[in-house]
Design a protein around this motif. Structure first.
Motif, PDB file in Angstrom:
ATOM      1  N   GLN A  84       0.955  -1.751   0.234  1.00 46.61           N
ATOM      2  CA  GLN A  84      -0.125  -0.035  -0.161  1.00 46.61           C
ATOM      3  C   GLN A  84       1.077   0.997   0.356  1.00 46.61           C
ATOM      4  N   THR A  85       1.486   1.468   0.424  1.00 45.85           N
ATOM      5  CA  THR A  85       3.410   2.183   0.525  1.00 45.85           C
ATOM      6  C   THR A  85       3.460   2.449  -0.230  1.00 45.85           C
ATOM      7  N   ILE A  86       4.232   1.198  -1.788  1.00 47.09           N
ATOM      8  CA  ILE A  86       4.093   1.332  -2.684  1.00 47.09           C
ATOM      9  C   ILE A  86       3.393   2.250  -3.556  1.00 47.09           C
ATOM     10  N   THR A  87       2.391   2.248  -3.504  1.00 41.34           N
ATOM     11  CA  THR A  87       1.386   2.986  -4.400  1.00 41.34           C
ATOM     12  C   THR A  87       0.333   3.924  -4.007  1.00 41.34           C
ATOM     13  N   GLY A  88       1.044   4.860  -2.938  1.00 39.06           N
ATOM     14  CA  GLY A  88       0.520   5.841  -2.363  1.00 39.06           C
ATOM     15  C   GLY A  88      -0.295   6.287  -1.648  1.00 39.06           C
ATOM     16  N   LEU A  89      -1.184   4.850  -0.520  1.00 42.28           N
ATOM     17  CA  LEU A  89      -1.979   4.282   0.357  1.00 42.28           C
ATOM     18  C   LEU A  89      -2.448   4.547   1.253  1.00 42.28           C
ATOM     19  N   THR A  90      -0.432   5.136   2.296  1.00 41.70           N
ATOM     20  CA  THR A  90      -0.584   4.908   3.962  1.00 41.70           C
ATOM     21  C   THR A  90      -0.329   6.680   3.902  1.00 41.70           C
ATOM     22  N   ARG A  91      -1.876   7.307   3.375  1.00 42.05           N
ATOM     23  CA  ARG A  91      -1.343   8.357   4.457  1.00 42.05           C
ATOM     24  C   ARG A  91      -1.140   9.284   5.828  1.00 42.05           C
ATOM     25  N   GLY A  92       0.002   9.874   5.844  1.00 45.33           N
ATOM     26  CA  GLY A  92       0.582   9.897   7.077  1.00 45.33           C
ATOM     27  C   GLY A  92       1.745   9.464   8.180  1.00 45.33           C
ATOM     28  N   ALA A  93       2.407   8.405   7.391  1.00 38.95           N
ATOM     29  CA  ALA A  93       3.462   7.538   7.407  1.00 38.95           C
ATOM     30  C   ALA A  93       4.318   7.828   7.244  1.00 38.95           C
ATOM     31  N   GLU A  94       5.750   7.873   7.877  1.00 40.95           N
ATOM     32  CA  GLU A  94       6.613   8.026   7.696  1.00 40.95           C
ATOM     33  C   GLU A  94       7.586   7.615   6.514  1.00 40.95           C
ATOM     34  N   VAL A  95       7.792   7.222   5.670  1.00 43.32           N
ATOM     35  CA  VAL A  95       8.199   6.535   4.430  1.00 43.32           C
ATOM     36  C   VAL A  95       9.846   6.413   4.274  1.00 43.32           C
ATOM     37  N   SER A  96      10.820   5.607   3.855  1.00 37.45           N
ATOM     38  CA  SER A  96      11.783   5.927   3.275  1.00 37.45           C
ATOM     39  C   SER A  96      12.042   4.322   2.548  1.00 37.45           C
ATOM     40  N   GLY A  97      13.419   5.027   1.851  1.00 35.23           N
ATOM     41  CA  GLY A  97      14.056   3.818   0.151  1.00 35.23           C
ATOM     42  C   GLY A  97      13.069   4.303  -0.682  1.00 35.23           C
ATOM     43  N   PHE A 117       8.682   1.885 -10.814  1.00 33.75           N
ATOM     44  CA  PHE A 117       8.268   1.269 -10.781  1.00 33.75           C
ATOM     45  C   PHE A 117       8.800   1.837 -12.723  1.00 33.75           C
ATOM     46  N   ASP A 118       9.396   0.619 -13.696  1.00 33.04           N
ATOM     47  CA  ASP A 118       9.642   1.109 -14.664  1.00 33.04           C
ATOM     48  C   ASP A 118      10.174   2.202 -15.058  1.00 33.04           C
ATOM     49  N   GLY A 119      10.926   2.141 -14.247  1.00 33.90           N
ATOM     50  CA  GLY A 119      12.114   3.775 -14.436  1.00 33.90           C
ATOM     51  C   GLY A 119      11.001   5.196 -13.138  1.00 33.90           C
ATOM     52  N   THR A 120      10.325   4.896 -12.592  1.00 34.04           N
ATOM     53  CA  THR A 120       9.558   5.631 -12.019  1.00 34.04           C
ATOM     54  C   THR A 120       9.141   5.603 -10.642  1.00 34.04           C
ATOM     55  N   GLU A 121      10.052   6.660  -9.641  1.00 31.47           N
ATOM     56  CA  GLU A 121      10.429   6.451  -8.377  1.00 31.47           C
ATOM     57  C   GLU A 121       8.478   6.489  -7.775  1.00 31.47           C
ATOM     58  N   LEU A 122       8.466   5.933  -6.738  1.00 31.48           N
ATOM     59  CA  LEU A 122       7.236   5.488  -6.506  1.00 31.48           C
ATOM     60  C   LEU A 122       7.194   6.784  -6.080  1.00 31.48           C
ATOM     61  N   LEU A 123       7.548   6.465  -4.158  1.00 32.07           N
ATOM     62  CA  LEU A 123       7.886   7.359  -3.146  1.00 32.07           C
ATOM     63  C   LEU A 123       7.916   7.997  -3.549  1.00 32.07           C
ATOM     64  N   GLY A 124       7.131   9.187  -2.940  1.00 32.44           N
ATOM     65  CA  GLY A 124       7.103  10.670  -2.568  1.00 32.44           C
ATOM     66  C   GLY A 124       6.458  10.754  -4.210  1.00 32.44           C
ATOM     67  N   ALA A 125       6.392  10.485  -5.236  1.00 32.10           N
ATOM     68  CA  ALA A 125       5.888  10.913  -6.382  1.00 32.10           C
ATOM     69  C   ALA A 125       4.138  12.038  -5.842  1.00 32.10           C
ATOM     70  N   ASP A 126       4.176  12.940  -7.159  1.00 35.10           N
ATOM     71  CA  ASP A 126       3.051  13.789  -6.690  1.00 35.10           C
ATOM     72  C   ASP A 126       2.330  12.804  -7.618  1.00 35.10           C
ATOM     73  N   PRO A 127       0.781  13.509  -6.622  1.00 37.48           N
ATOM     74  CA  PRO A 127      -0.150  12.363  -6.347  1.00 37.48           C
ATOM     75  C   PRO A 127      -0.902  12.124  -7.832  1.00 37.48           C
TER      76      PRO A 127
END
Length: 324
Positions: A51-64, A68-78
């Motif tokens: 869920q974190t990879i797909t941006g579905l854990t709002r409010g979580a502290e995420v690192s790493g 996905f196919d060259g696109t960084e998902l963590l921190g990606a814009d909505p």
């Protein structure tokens, strides 16, 4: 390059009792046409990770990192995440009844999802596509049932509807979170057959989240065993079942029903608190082979049995590993 590469994923949540370290250093990769199974007890971090990879854990502290196919998902814009979810990354959630809107017909929901990503598609064309998908996943009389509401379907049929919706735009990656939970064995076999058929037809990569090792044996190419937010063992499917290394993996296998009629052997104790995780190996308190070093220092995930594809986070050496 793999379709999805996840490196050192860490996810934490603040709570009134303290910080929950739900995922602690998870790394994996999956390529097109392959199935990666993520197994472990409830609360091990399986669902939170995907869920974190797909941006579905709002409010979580995420690192790493999760590319996905060259696109960084963590921190990606909505906008980037909305463009990828549904179109290139399909998701099957654990409870289809809560995932499908109860006040809208299933056909309408599939059509809206298709047109949200392909606005140039007419409603008539999207409806034909929805009917074809429902037929593909084994819904009888799909052309008629497309106008039924979710409550008019059984649990297995609702799960098939979710698979159809997830596959509507032929995604490159399908994340299936407990897709066969609460289904009887006959329906479970049918759902797995549908997923296998769709993967063969479209070359889709699948991340299968489950605690059911029987499902893993049916579908997976590679398996990650998680416990208390960390990876305990990673191996090709056959090696995990027949040449496993970690005591936790062995405990999971020993708890499976057997055709020989032997008694089930449960793992004693409970998983540790993720607010105050133990200093050493997270499985130490429940491990039958624990020794002093296990309680003092957390073991790294290292190669075992001379196979780069097989890794285990355990201080037992190859020669000391206990056969399952």
């Amino acid at each position: 390059m793999n379709l999805l590469d996840v490196r050192d994923l860490r996810v934490s949540f603040g709570t009134p009792d303290g910080v929950v370290r739900a995922v602690r250093g998870l790394s994996f990769s999956v390529d097109r046409g392959r199935t990666l199974a993520v197994v472990g007890e409830s609360g091990s971090g399986k669902s939170v990770a995907t869920q974190t990879i797909t941006g579905l854990t709002r409010g979580a502290e995420v690192s790493g990192s999760a590319r996905f196919d060259g696109t960084e998902l963590l921190g990606a814009d909505p906008a980037t995440l909305r463009r990828l979810r549904g179109a290139r990354i399909g998701m099957i959630f654990q409870d289809p009844l809560s995932s499908l809107h109860p006040q809208y017909r299933i056909g309408w929901q599939i059509v809206e999802m298709i047109r949200a990503h392909q606005p140039q598609t007419s409603r008539q064309a999207a409806r034909r596509r929805a009917a074809d998908l429902l037929t593909l996943v084994g819904i009888p009389r799909a052309a008629e049932r497309i106008d039924d509401y979710p409550h008019q379907f059984s649990g297995g049929m609702r799960q098939r509807v979710m698979i159809a919706m997830a596959m509507a735009l032929d995604p490159d990656l399908l994340i299936a979170d407990e897709p066969t939970t609460a289904l009887d064995v006959t329906v479970q076999a049918q759902v797995l057959s549908v997923m296998r058929k769709l993967q063969q037809e479209f070359g889709t990569a699948i991340i299968l989240i489950t605690h059911d090792l029987g499902v893993v044996a049916e579908l997976a190419d590679e398996v990650i065993v998680m416990y208390a937010g960390s990876v305990m063992e990673r191996a090709p499917r056959r090696d995990l079942f027949y040449r496993n290394h970690h005591p936790y993996t062995q405990g999971l296998l020993a708890s499976l029903p057997s055709q020989t009629g032997r008694r089930l052997t449960p793992i004693p104790g409970s998983p540790p608190s993720l607010i105050n995780p133990p200093r050493g190996c997270p499985f130490a308190a429940r491990c039958p082979h624990v020794f002093d070093r296990c309680r003092a220092v957390a073991p790294p995930l290292v190669e075992v049995y001379g196979d780069t594809r097989h890794q285990s986070a355990c201080w037992l050496g190859d020669g000391e590993a206990v056969a399952a």
